[in-house]
Design a protein around this motif. Sequence first.
Motif, PDB file in Angstrom:
ATOM      1  N   ILE A 296       0.908  -0.755  -0.487  1.00 31.44           N
ATOM      2  CA  ILE A 296       0.056  -0.477   0.205  1.00 31.44           C
ATOM      3  C   ILE A 296       1.299   1.136  -0.181  1.00 31.44           C
ATOM      4  O   ILE A 296       0.381   1.892  -0.737  1.00 31.44           O
ATOM      5  N   LEU A 297       1.831   1.339   0.849  1.00 23.45           N
ATOM      6  CA  LEU A 297       3.033   2.673   0.569  1.00 23.45           C
ATOM      7  C   LEU A 297       3.502   2.354  -0.218  1.00 23.45           C
ATOM      8  O   LEU A 297       3.705   3.911  -1.138  1.00 23.45           O
TER       9      LEU A 297
ATOM     10  N   ALA B  26       1.025   4.207  -2.652  1.00 25.03           N
ATOM     11  CA  ALA B  26       1.143   5.561  -2.320  1.00 25.03           C
ATOM     12  C   ALA B  26       1.719   6.097  -2.811  1.00 25.03           C
ATOM     13  O   ALA B  26       1.848   7.277  -3.338  1.00 25.03           O
ATOM     14  N   LEU B  27       2.810   6.492  -2.358  1.00 24.13           N
ATOM     15  CA  LEU B  27       4.062   6.604  -2.617  1.00 24.13           C
ATOM     16  C   LEU B  27       4.673   6.925  -4.073  1.00 24.13           C
ATOM     17  O   LEU B  27       5.367   7.483  -4.462  1.00 24.13           O
TER      18      LEU B  27
ATOM     19  N   SER C 257       3.003   6.859  -6.542  1.00 20.80           N
ATOM     20  CA  SER C 257       1.977   7.790  -7.557  1.00 20.80           C
ATOM     21  C   SER C 257       2.385   9.311  -7.373  1.00 20.80           C
ATOM     22  O   SER C 257       2.232  10.067  -8.647  1.00 20.80           O
TER      23      SER C 257
END
Length: 114
Positions: A54-55, A58-59, A61
């Motif tokens: 997930i991280l 998120a990062l 993107s």
Amino acid sequence: MLKTFNEKEIETGKTMAIVAHMTILGCLVAIFINIEPKNRFSGFYIKQAFGLTILFFALGSMASRFDTWLISGPFYFCFFILWVYSFIGAASGEIKPIPKIGVYFQKWFDKLSA
């Protein structure tokens, strides 16, 4: 905060802990297989792998908005090192949370797995 696991629990959960590190699909498979019977060792690494994935998205993107290897190169290298660190912990049967953020993954995704 670190949990202790017995040897039987580690041996039976090691395969699912390794599978959880194989992309988001492997993580989802490990989550559903670990529903019953629950294994706390594989649950620990499912949370680590899910949080790392997930991280990454998120990062990633945000990092992808820059069209230069000066930003995306270190980003991929950092996540590769974190992934290897977690994968080696799962494969060796040790309880090794990802530095700095692993304990948060255990708290945030507490309901995700055992």
